[in-house]
Scaffold this motif. Structure first.
Motif, PDB file in Angstrom:
ATOM      1  N   ARG A 203       0.888  -1.209   0.148  1.00  0.00           N
ATOM      2  CA  ARG A 203      -0.080  -0.081   0.042  1.00  0.00           C
ATOM      3  C   ARG A 203       0.884   1.279   0.064  1.00  0.00           C
ATOM      4  NH1 ARG A 203      -5.219  -1.415   0.971  1.00  0.00           N
ATOM      5  NH2 ARG A 203      -5.694  -3.424   1.673  1.00  0.00           N
ATOM      6  N   ARG A 204       0.256   2.382  -0.488  1.00  0.00           N
ATOM      7  CA  ARG A 204       0.855   3.619  -0.535  1.00  0.00           C
ATOM      8  C   ARG A 204       1.463   4.107   0.887  1.00  0.00           C
ATOM      9  NH1 ARG A 204      -2.568   6.485  -3.044  1.00  0.00           N
ATOM     10  NH2 ARG A 204      -1.572   6.276  -5.122  1.00  0.00           N
ATOM     11  N   GLY A 205       2.668   4.429   0.881  1.00  0.00           N
ATOM     12  CA  GLY A 205       3.407   4.669   2.445  1.00  0.00           C
ATOM     13  C   GLY A 205       4.063   3.659   2.996  1.00  0.00           C
ATOM     14  N   GLN A 206       3.830   2.346   2.388  1.00  0.00           N
ATOM     15  CA  GLN A 206       4.533   1.180   3.084  1.00  0.00           C
ATOM     16  C   GLN A 206       5.972   1.025   2.343  1.00  0.00           C
ATOM     17  OE1 GLN A 206       2.015  -2.084   2.520  1.00  0.00           O
ATOM     18  NE2 GLN A 206       0.775  -1.667   4.383  1.00  0.00           N
ATOM     19  N   PRO A 207       6.808   0.364   2.914  1.00  0.00           N
ATOM     20  CA  PRO A 207       8.162   0.391   2.294  1.00  0.00           C
ATOM     21  C   PRO A 207       8.144  -0.704   0.895  1.00  0.00           C
ATOM     22  CG  PRO A 207       8.154  -0.271   4.612  1.00  0.00           C
ATOM     23  CD  PRO A 207       6.859   0.124   4.331  1.00  0.00           C
ATOM     24  N   GLY A 208       8.664   0.033  -0.212  1.00  0.00           N
ATOM     25  CA  GLY A 208       8.870  -0.677  -1.110  1.00  0.00           C
ATOM     26  C   GLY A 208       7.735  -0.188  -2.269  1.00  0.00           C
ATOM     27  N   TYR A 209       6.780   0.709  -1.785  1.00  0.00           N
ATOM     28  CA  TYR A 209       5.393   0.935  -2.486  1.00  0.00           C
ATOM     29  C   TYR A 209       6.183   2.251  -3.682  1.00  0.00           C
ATOM     30  CZ  TYR A 209       1.364   3.501  -4.363  1.00  0.00           C
ATOM     31  OH  TYR A 209       0.662   4.176  -5.360  1.00  0.00           O
ATOM     32  N   ARG A 210       5.757   2.163  -4.637  1.00  0.00           N
ATOM     33  CA  ARG A 210       6.128   3.020  -5.764  1.00  0.00           C
ATOM     34  C   ARG A 210       5.180   3.105  -6.691  1.00  0.00           C
ATOM     35  NH1 ARG A 210       9.609   1.015  -9.742  1.00  0.00           N
ATOM     36  NH2 ARG A 210      10.399  -1.080  -9.368  1.00  0.00           N
ATOM     37  N   SER A 211       4.828   4.179  -7.209  1.00  0.00           N
ATOM     38  CA  SER A 211       3.687   4.304  -8.400  1.00  0.00           C
ATOM     39  C   SER A 211       3.935   3.402  -9.669  1.00  0.00           C
ATOM     40  CB  SER A 211       3.611   5.685  -9.013  1.00  0.00           C
ATOM     41  OG  SER A 211       4.731   6.208  -9.450  1.00  0.00           O
ATOM     42  N   ALA A 212       5.126   3.117  -9.937  1.00  0.00           N
ATOM     43  CA  ALA A 212       5.411   2.253 -11.216  1.00  0.00           C
ATOM     44  C   ALA A 212       4.909   0.730 -10.902  1.00  0.00           C
ATOM     45  CB  ALA A 212       7.111   2.226 -11.223  1.00  0.00           C
TER      46      ALA A 212
END
Length: 224
Positions: A203-212
């Motif tokens: 989820r957005r804000g979690q480690p490893g999240y990115r829009s790509a």
């Protein structure tokens, strides 16, 4: 009878003449001799020769005791002794100290009231090159610290790696290099890597999240 008296008279006259010759005053002869002597030159004792002036001896290199004895034979004032180095105190018993400098200089005329100065060094200590030098010169002072402290070196800026993997659930295609949404400390090249790591969905804000990795831009990456 007349002949005898005449002979006697002649003897008497001769005796008188002899006595007269013996009683002549020898003064004129003596006076002549004195005049001749005076004509030749005055007596050496007539005028007294002036006494020679005292001369300062050379005492450099001699021990203080010997040097002071030579000086005291010429002057009545006390000899002033001092250390040749400004940072060395003269010992009270400096008789064995050596003379490095003297005042007056050797050969100078001195009177009985002349002040004499001797600069001395302790046994085994070399003489300075010039009077008034220091045996242990102080070290040069350290440079004063700068008023403004040096600026620290700038820290290198963190770089965010770009992703060339898939934005879909299987992570096979090329994706964009958009915002990481707060998970820049953890990076997954694609969703397959995220799933293999057990991190999907992200989820957005979690480690490893990115829009790509968020293909449908719903805030959840690698959810399919």
């Amino acid at each position: 009878m007349f002949v005898r008296r005449g002979a006697a008279a002649a003897v008497v006259v001769s005796a008188v003449l002899l006595l007269g010759a013996g009683c002549e005053d020898p003064a004129p002869k003596a006076a002549g001799s004195t005049a001749a002597a005076n004509k030749g030159g005055a007596s050496p004792s007539a005028t007294a020769s002036p006494s020679a002036a005292a001369v300062m001896p050379s005492v450099i290199g001699k021990k203080s005791t010997e040097a002071e004895a030579l000086v005291k034979a010429l002057v009545t004032r006390p000899v002033e002794a001092r250390g040749a180095y400004t940072d060395v105190t003269l010992a009270p018993d400096h008789g064995a100290w050596a003379v490095c400098f003297q005042t007056p200089a050797a050969g100078a005329a001195v009177a009985s009231d002349t002040a004499v100065e001797l600069s001395l060094v302790a046994p085994g200590t070399p003489c300075p090159e010039k009077a008034g030098a220091a045996l242990h010169p102080s070290k040069a002072p350290a440079p004063a610290p700068s008023a403004t402290p040096p600026k620290p070196a700038p820290k290198p800026k963190a770089t965010v790696p770009t992703d060339t993997g898939s934005t879909g659930g299987d992570g096979g295609g090329n994706g964009d290099s958009g915002s990481t949404g707060g998970g820049a400390d953890v990076y997954y090249a694609n969703c397959t890597a995220a799933k293999n790591a057990g991190a999907a969905p992200i989820r957005r804000g979690q480690p490893g999240y990115r829009s790509a990795l968020d293909r449908d831009n719903d805030g959840i990456a690698c959810d399919k």
